[in-house]
Design a protein around this motif. Structure first.
Motif, PDB file in Angstrom:
ATOM      1  N   GLU A 268      -7.209   0.251   2.623  1.00 40.87           N
ATOM      2  CA  GLU A 268      -8.574  -0.245   2.433  1.00 40.87           C
ATOM      3  C   GLU A 268      -8.996  -1.400   1.374  1.00 40.87           C
ATOM      4  O   GLU A 268      -9.788  -2.021   1.521  1.00 40.87           O
ATOM      5  CB  GLU A 268      -9.101   1.027   1.926  1.00 40.87           C
ATOM      6  N   TRP A 269      -7.714  -1.646   0.743  1.00 39.70           N
ATOM      7  CA  TRP A 269      -7.916  -2.944  -0.089  1.00 39.70           C
ATOM      8  C   TRP A 269      -6.718  -3.889  -0.116  1.00 39.70           C
ATOM      9  O   TRP A 269      -7.048  -5.085  -0.378  1.00 39.70           O
ATOM     10  CB  TRP A 269      -8.343  -2.443  -1.585  1.00 39.70           C
ATOM     11  N   PHE A 270      -5.659  -3.405   0.231  1.00 43.96           N
ATOM     12  CA  PHE A 270      -4.682  -4.485   0.404  1.00 43.96           C
ATOM     13  C   PHE A 270      -4.588  -5.102   1.783  1.00 43.96           C
ATOM     14  O   PHE A 270      -4.146  -4.413   2.946  1.00 43.96           O
ATOM     15  CB  PHE A 270      -3.320  -3.877  -0.179  1.00 43.96           C
ATOM     16  N   SER A 271      -4.669  -6.407   2.039  1.00 45.53           N
ATOM     17  CA  SER A 271      -4.893  -7.088   3.338  1.00 45.53           C
ATOM     18  C   SER A 271      -3.462  -7.135   3.870  1.00 45.53           C
ATOM     19  O   SER A 271      -2.383  -7.412   3.158  1.00 45.53           O
ATOM     20  CB  SER A 271      -5.156  -8.526   2.835  1.00 45.53           C
ATOM     21  N   GLY A 272      -3.514  -6.829   4.980  1.00 46.91           N
ATOM     22  CA  GLY A 272      -2.085  -6.862   6.168  1.00 46.91           C
ATOM     23  C   GLY A 272      -1.651  -5.320   6.129  1.00 46.91           C
ATOM     24  O   GLY A 272      -0.707  -5.296   6.893  1.00 46.91           O
ATOM     25  N   LEU A 273      -1.768  -4.504   5.215  1.00 44.08           N
ATOM     26  CA  LEU A 273      -1.543  -3.126   5.322  1.00 44.08           C
ATOM     27  C   LEU A 273      -2.241  -2.386   6.442  1.00 44.08           C
ATOM     28  O   LEU A 273      -3.452  -2.482   6.025  1.00 44.08           O
ATOM     29  CB  LEU A 273      -1.273  -2.310   4.068  1.00 44.08           C
TER      30      LEU A 273
END
Length: 155
Positions: free
Chosen positions: A46-51
């Protein structure tokens, strides 16, 4: 195909052949940031781009990235409000021989100073690609920290 990586300890964060270090400041307090990193594993996408997925597993977690890269990780340090570090034990990413990530937290003016260290070793092409990726990883880190801070301070 998943491959086993070399087992490394926390000292690898200081001794790895390739070390990428990114820092930022958040308005959220260290306890909230630590909770998001170490306890609310499933919220990372929800907050770490790419995961695309992060799932708690015994002794660690399983992470999936956009594009299908997978990591099986073991938590090496979980010091509330100070440090969250993990080693990748298995991945389908090519060229990686060892990988450790450490998130260090420190109080900073009512918020938190965050330092993310990516410590790694691998084949020569892997090391080159990772070094060339530093600017993109820095942008991802900054965007992700901002997104997490918005999430934590809006409550």
């Amino acid at each position: 195909m998943a491959r086993q990586l070399r087992s490394v300890g926390l000292d690898f964060a200081d001794t790895a052949p390739v070390r990428l270090v990114f820092t930022g400041t958040m308005g959220a307090p260290p306890d909230a940031v630590y909770r998001a990193l170490a306890i609310e594993t499933e919220s990372w996408p929800e907050w770490f781009s790419g995961l695309t997925a992060a799932t708690a597993a015994p002794e660690g977690r399983t992470v999936r990235l956009t594009g299908g890269t997978r990591f099986q990780e073991t938590v090496l340090a979980a010091q509330p409000d100070v440090l969250y570090a993990y080693r990748t034990d298995e991945t389908n990413a090519p060229g990686v021989h060892a990988l450790l990530e450490a998130w260090r937290l420190a109080p900073s003016g009512g918020g938190t100073r965050v330092r993310w260290t990516v410590a790694t070793d691998g084949s020569a092409p892997y090391r080159t690609v990772l070094r060339l990726s530093r600017p993109a990883m820095g942008r991802t880190f900054r965007a992700s920290v901002r997104a997490l801070d918005r999430r934590l301070t809006r409550a």
